[in-house]
Design a protein around this motif. Structure first.
Motif, mmCIF file in Angstrom:
data_model
loop_
_atom_site.group_PDB
_atom_site.id
_atom_site.type_symbol
_atom_site.label_atom_id
_atom_site.label_comp_id
_atom_site.label_asym_id
_atom_site.label_seq_id
_atom_site.Cartn_x
_atom_site.Cartn_y
_atom_site.Cartn_z
ATOM 1 N N UNK A 68 27.208 8.937 -57.271
ATOM 2 C CA UNK A 68 25.777 8.604 -57.350
ATOM 3 C C UNK A 68 25.185 8.233 -55.991
ATOM 4 N N UNK A 69 25.940 8.463 -54.935
ATOM 5 C CA UNK A 69 25.522 8.047 -53.592
ATOM 6 C C UNK A 69 24.299 8.833 -53.138
ATOM 7 N N UNK A 70 23.335 8.139 -52.583
ATOM 8 C CA UNK A 70 22.131 8.776 -52.036
ATOM 9 C C UNK A 70 21.887 8.256 -50.633
ATOM 10 N N UNK A 71 21.202 9.049 -49.839
ATOM 11 C CA UNK A 71 20.884 8.665 -48.470
ATOM 12 C C UNK A 71 19.818 7.586 -48.469
ATOM 13 N N UNK A 72 20.016 6.587 -47.606
ATOM 14 C CA UNK A 72 19.027 5.523 -47.495
ATOM 15 C C UNK A 72 17.730 6.050 -46.891
ATOM 16 N N UNK A 73 16.617 5.648 -47.474
ATOM 17 C CA UNK A 73 15.318 6.019 -46.937
ATOM 18 C C UNK A 73 14.868 4.996 -45.898
ATOM 19 N N UNK A 74 14.224 5.481 -44.848
ATOM 20 C CA UNK A 74 13.669 4.575 -43.852
ATOM 21 C C UNK A 74 12.487 3.829 -44.454
ATOM 22 N N UNK A 75 12.276 2.593 -44.046
ATOM 23 C CA UNK A 75 11.088 1.884 -44.526
ATOM 24 C C UNK A 75 9.826 2.613 -44.066
ATOM 25 N N UNK A 76 8.808 2.562 -44.876
ATOM 26 C CA UNK A 76 7.577 3.282 -44.561
ATOM 27 C C UNK A 76 6.966 2.783 -43.259
ATOM 28 N N UNK A 77 6.592 3.725 -42.412
ATOM 29 C CA UNK A 77 5.956 3.386 -41.139
ATOM 30 C C UNK A 77 6.923 3.149 -39.990
ATOM 31 N N UNK A 78 8.231 3.311 -40.236
ATOM 32 C CA UNK A 78 9.242 3.077 -39.204
ATOM 33 C C UNK A 78 9.843 4.399 -38.735
ATOM 34 N N UNK A 79 10.206 4.429 -37.458
ATOM 35 C CA UNK A 79 10.834 5.615 -36.895
ATOM 36 C C UNK A 79 11.869 5.195 -35.859
ATOM 37 N N UNK A 80 13.115 5.633 -36.054
ATOM 38 C CA UNK A 80 14.164 5.374 -35.074
ATOM 39 C C UNK A 80 14.344 6.587 -34.177
ATOM 40 N N UNK A 81 14.519 6.371 -32.900
ATOM 41 C CA UNK A 81 14.623 7.462 -31.933
ATOM 42 C C UNK A 81 15.997 7.428 -31.274
#
Length: 430
Positions: free
Chosen positions: A219-232
């Motif tokens: 049942x593993x799913x990829x974690x979603x980034x919090x809205x409005x955040x971007x990692x570079x």
């Protein structure tokens, strides 16, 4: 006749004695061989446990749960020490090559640091190990309880300073894979599982935990980034943060603008991305953000006469401030406490239990810089304050060819899964 008869009796007695001695020697040697094979098997399995569990694949972290059983089944303190060292050395196998790359030297400094770090882990576990029969007395019918308590004591010691400073590869990290979303209850369940793995019921416990592991994997799913955040992520190698020129900062600003979308409010850059944090650097970045609603969260270094702090700063058009000071920098290469003990200056400061969270625009985040992602107490201390997201940064250019960065990311993902938090894990430089 009498001398002949006497000689015969002497010869027969000698033959009987020699036969008994031979059988005794064979029995003792034969009894030792199973112990040798068992001890060798435990050592090989502990190495495999550390190697597979800490390969950088998050779903393989629960393999580390087997370590307590291998430790408990050791037949002597020496075997327990070797089993512990085998697990730790296999889990941290990327260290020698990484240190050699960092110092631009041969493998010897890295090998020495690798072996020295393993002494803490192996020493604690060897000191708390006891032969199973030693825990029994006329008044004790449950020696397994004492064995479980001793393992839990070792786990606590390796999770907190001072031993926890090199407490890499802690099996408790697997809680996020076994019990995603359970939070502190997941910590409790995993702790109980680790303790029970030292008992005679460990096969049943392993089957139960294996069931949770299988269900989690399915049942593993990829974690979603919090809205409005971007990692570079950046690929600037050792140049990152060492080039203080205006051109370097302008290029980095252009990278931030290119990465930011219409709904992006926060852009996260890797550890040390800004180099030295000075008033000039602060003004350059604030001017570049004029007319924008963006907030840049980036790594930098704050220097004074005594040493420096490895920090995360927050920069917007209106203000710039230090959000976080690293609690545990990398020992030896960054954190050098012996300098202060001998009255010298230099090295990064360790804030240990300071600033476990940061607030920015009304959001509470749990920052973790590089090395803090590999050890236990920084993330657990941050989780006590109920953050809304984990912000993980790193500068892993020196780990090229190793699994260190992958292990860092897997650890952070596991903790985020355990507490049901979104996570920004892509702010790494390689």
């Amino acid at each position: 006749m009498i001398p002949d008869i006497s000689d015969r009796f002497r010869m027969q007695a000698f033959l009987d004695w020699r036969g008994q001695c031979s059988r005794l020697i064979r029995d003792r040697v034969g009894a030792r061989w199973p112990d040798h094979w068992r001890s060798g098997s435990l050592i090989v399995l502990s190495i495999a446990c550390g190697w597979i569990g800490w390969s950088g694949e998050v779903l393989l972290l629960p393999v580390a749960i087997l370590f307590p059983a291998l430790w408990a089944k050791s037949r002597s303190r020496l075997v327990a020490a070797v089993v512990s060292a085998g697990y730790f050395l296999a889990a941290s196998r990327g260290l020698p090559q990484g240190v050699a790359t960092f110092y631009a030297a041969d493998l010897w400094p890295g090998l020495l640091l690798w072996l020295a770090a393993s002494l803490s882990f192996a020493g604690v576990h060897a000191a708390l190990w006891k032969r199973q029969s030693e825990g029994r007395s006329s008044g004790k019918r449950r020696p397994g309880i004492g064995r479980a308590a001793r393992y839990l004591a070792a786990a606590v010691l390796m999770g907190l300073p001072p031993f926890g400073i090199t407490g890499w590869a802690h099996p408790l990290t697997a809680a996020g894979v076994l019990f995603p979303g359970w939070g502190w209850w997941g910590i409790l369940m995993t702790t109980a599982g680790l303790a029970m793995m030292t008992s005679r019921y460990w096969p049943a416990v392993a089957i139960v935990l294996g069931g949770f592991w299988l269900w989690s994997a399915l049942t593993w799913t990829t974690q979603n980034l919090p809205e409005g955040w971007k990692g570079v992520d950046l690929e600037q190698g050792q140049r990152l943060g060492r080039d203080g020129s205006l051109e370097y900062h302008r290029d980095l600003i252009a990278t931030v603008r290119a990465a930011a979308g219409e709904k992006t409010r926060f852009v996260v850059l890797p550890e040390s991305a800004l180099g030295f944090w000075t008033p000039t650097v602060e003004r350059v970045w604030q001017e570049s953000l004029r007319g924008s609603s963006l907030t840049v969260i980036a790594g930098a270094a704050v220097i004074d006469m005594q040493g420096y702090d490895n920090v995360i700063v927050g920069i917007s058009a209106d203000k710039a401030r230090i959000l976080y000071r690293e609690r545990m920098p990398v020992p030896v290469s960054m954190w050098q406490p012996w300098l202060q003990w001998t009255g010298q200056d230099g090295g990064a400061r360790a804030h240990l239990f300071g600033n476990p969270f940061a607030e920015i625009d009304g959001q509470k985040i749990a920052p973790l810089i590089c090395y803090e992602q590999l050890i236990l107490w920084p993330v657990l201390q941050s989780m006590l304050h109920s953050p809304t997201a984990i912000v993980a940064t790193g500068n892993g250019w020196w780990t090229k060819g190793t699994s260190i960065v992958a292990i860092q990311k897997a650890s952070v993902i596991a903790w985020a899964k355990l507490f049901g938090l979104p996570v920004v894990v892509t702010a790494f430089n390689t």
